[in-house]
Design an enzyme around this catalytic site. Structure first.
Site, short mmCIF file in Angstrom:
data_model
loop_
_atom_site.label_atom_id
_atom_site.label_comp_id
_atom_site.label_asym_id
_atom_site.label_seq_id
_atom_site.Cartn_x
_atom_site.Cartn_y
_atom_site.Cartn_z
CG ASP A 173 38.92 46.72 35.57
OD1 ASP A 173 39.93 45.78 35.01
OD2 ASP A 173 37.92 46.20 35.95
CG HIS A 225 39.01 39.93 38.95
ND1 HIS A 225 38.17 40.21 37.76
CD2 HIS A 225 38.39 39.16 39.70
CE1 HIS A 225 36.69 40.05 38.39
NE2 HIS A 225 37.09 39.54 39.36
CB CYS A 226 37.30 44.67 38.99
SG CYS A 226 36.98 43.40 38.24
CB ILE A 227 39.47 47.77 42.45
CG1 ILE A 227 37.92 47.63 42.57
CG2 ILE A 227 39.83 49.34 42.67
CD1 ILE A 227 37.40 47.64 43.70
#
Length: 439
Positions: free
Chosen positions: A277, A272-274
């Site tokens: 974001d 859910h980040c890399i």
């Protein structure tokens, strides 16, 4: 309530802490505050999560129910889907998702809706902290004006700050307490209140000069990983053409005691980040007539890797005189990383989708994900198949996408006709090298 009165409540652990979003970021924070004797009121739009928590049970594999039930029984932890209760907490932490739209632009609907819910119940003396990752300026440009519509003054009547989450699900080396916390307030009094709150539960707190600095700090951390993973993924494809084992190269380079940090190739980017974001910064950069070329290039490379993996599967089947159409393929691991129960943005999803479109029959095994839920782009309606000898004998190929530690890969390789290895789990299995394809 003045900032000094709020500080006293925090220091005496009399402040009621509200945490909005009880997922992979919010729930560990809930437990950390409970461990330090704070009273917690958790908020979530999912009534099933709320009901599960109120029964003292966990819905995340990384968090045992025993850690929750104790605090529920003692009355320290309560949860609700009634957002009219947002006037109750003294401190409110926002831990909601920040996904991308189909056009790869920030989808801020969860932050916006949460902010509006807080605004409708905002009272004097409350501290609001955004933890959700977003572009520099979100706290002051999106949240502050909305809360300001109440007529209350920031830094005097209420307090606003940003502190990016740094959770790493499945990482047992670093707990929430041990991971340093970057914190920035909109005003000095906001900073003072937020730093004081986090110092009650985190070993090291790092104050920075503004929310924009803190917001960019989080993005830099993930952009750094995205760019370096893209680099080794690109080198993996080149090394494959050159007949060089990229894993051996990385292992050799890692012996250098300075100036090198190892990153490892894989089947694509997940979580859910890399994968998400960095594009928040790319989008914001356009406001300043700036193109973030490294971010865009890294994104392009990482998005292309599932296509590369599928091409390796096709070539391997072709060499064995087997068509992809009608081939039975087992995906081993669909979580986005080892030993977690989260498949959001997992490269396994893209690989499965591509294989299905080419006519393959897809099954999967993942000990952490018994059923594949609906995703932003995919709907598979599949359940995890038990990893049995009979299953392996039925398969034309097995693709290792997620290297869960509890799977016996040597046993899998021994009993399957073809293994596509994207994680180097077959490193020391030279006796079966004829049926191993690195991807």
């Amino acid at each position: 309530m003045s900032v000094d009165q709020l500080l006293q409540k925090i220091l005496k652990k009399k402040a009621l802490v509200g945490i909005i979003g009880l997922g992979y970021v919010g729930l560990p924070l809930v437990l950390r505050f409970c461990e330090e004797d704070f009273q917690i009121l958790g908020f979530d739009v999912d009534p099933k999560k709320v009901a599960t928590l109120k029964k003292g049970r966990s819905y995340l594999k990384s968090i045992p129910s025993s850690r929750i039930s104790h605090f529920v029984r003692s009355g320290r932890l309560d949860a609700t889907d009634d957002f009219s209760r947002l006037s109750e907490p003294d401190c409110i932490l926002i831990c909601v998702p920040t996904p991308l739209t189909e056009k790869m632009e920030p989808d801020l609907q969860y932050i916006e809706k949460t902010t509006e819910a807080i605004r409708d119940h905002l009272r004097k003396g409350q501290l609001i902290i955004l933890e959700s990752t977003s572009y520099p300026g979100t706290t002051e440009e999106l949240i502050l004006p909305r809360l300001g519509l109440t007529g209350l003054k920031v830094g005097k009547d209420f307090f606003l700050a940003f502190s990016p989450e740094r959770e790493d699900p499945g990482n047992k080396r670093f707990t929430t307490q041990q991971i340093p916390k970057v914190v920035a307030g909109v005003t000095p009094s906001c900073q003072k209140a937020a730093v004081s709150l986090y110092r009650q539960i985190i070993q090291k707190v790092i104050p920075v000069s503004s929310p924009r600095v803190a917001e960019l700090t989080k993005l830099l951390e993930n952009i750094y990983r995205s760019v370096n993973i893209a680099l080794v993924n690109e080198l993996k494809m080149l090394a494959d053409r050159m007949g060089i084992n990229i894993w051996e190269v990385i292992e050799a380079a890692s012996t250098k005691p300075f100036g090198f940090s190892p990153f490892y190739p894989g089947p694509g980017m997940g979580g859910h980040c890399i994968p998400i974001d960095p594009f928040y910064l790319s989008w914001k950069a356009k406001e300043y007539d700036f193109t973030t070329r490294f971010i865009q290039l890294a994104g392009e490379i990482n998005i292309s890797i599932p296509y590369y993996v599928v091409s390796k599967i096709l070539d391997a089947l072709n060499e064995r005189k087997k068509s992809i159409k009608g081939a039975k393929i087992l995906i081993l691991g669909v979580a986005y990383k080892r030993d977690v129960d989260d498949a959001r943005e997992s490269p396994a999803l893209a690989i499965m989708d591509l294989l299905q479109k080419k006519g393959a029959t897809i099954l999967y095994h993942d000990p952490y994900i018994p059923v594949l839920p609906p995703f932003r782009k995919y709907l598979f309606k599949l359940k995890s198949s038990p990893l049995t000898l009979r299953l392996l004998h039925r398969m034309d190929a097995v693709v290792v996408v997620t290297d869960h530690s509890q799977i016996d890969y040597q046993w899998v390789v021994k009993h399957t006709p073809l293994i596509i290895d994207t994680r180097n789990v077959t490193k020391n299995m030279k006796q079966w090298k004829k049926k191993i394809v690195k991807a």
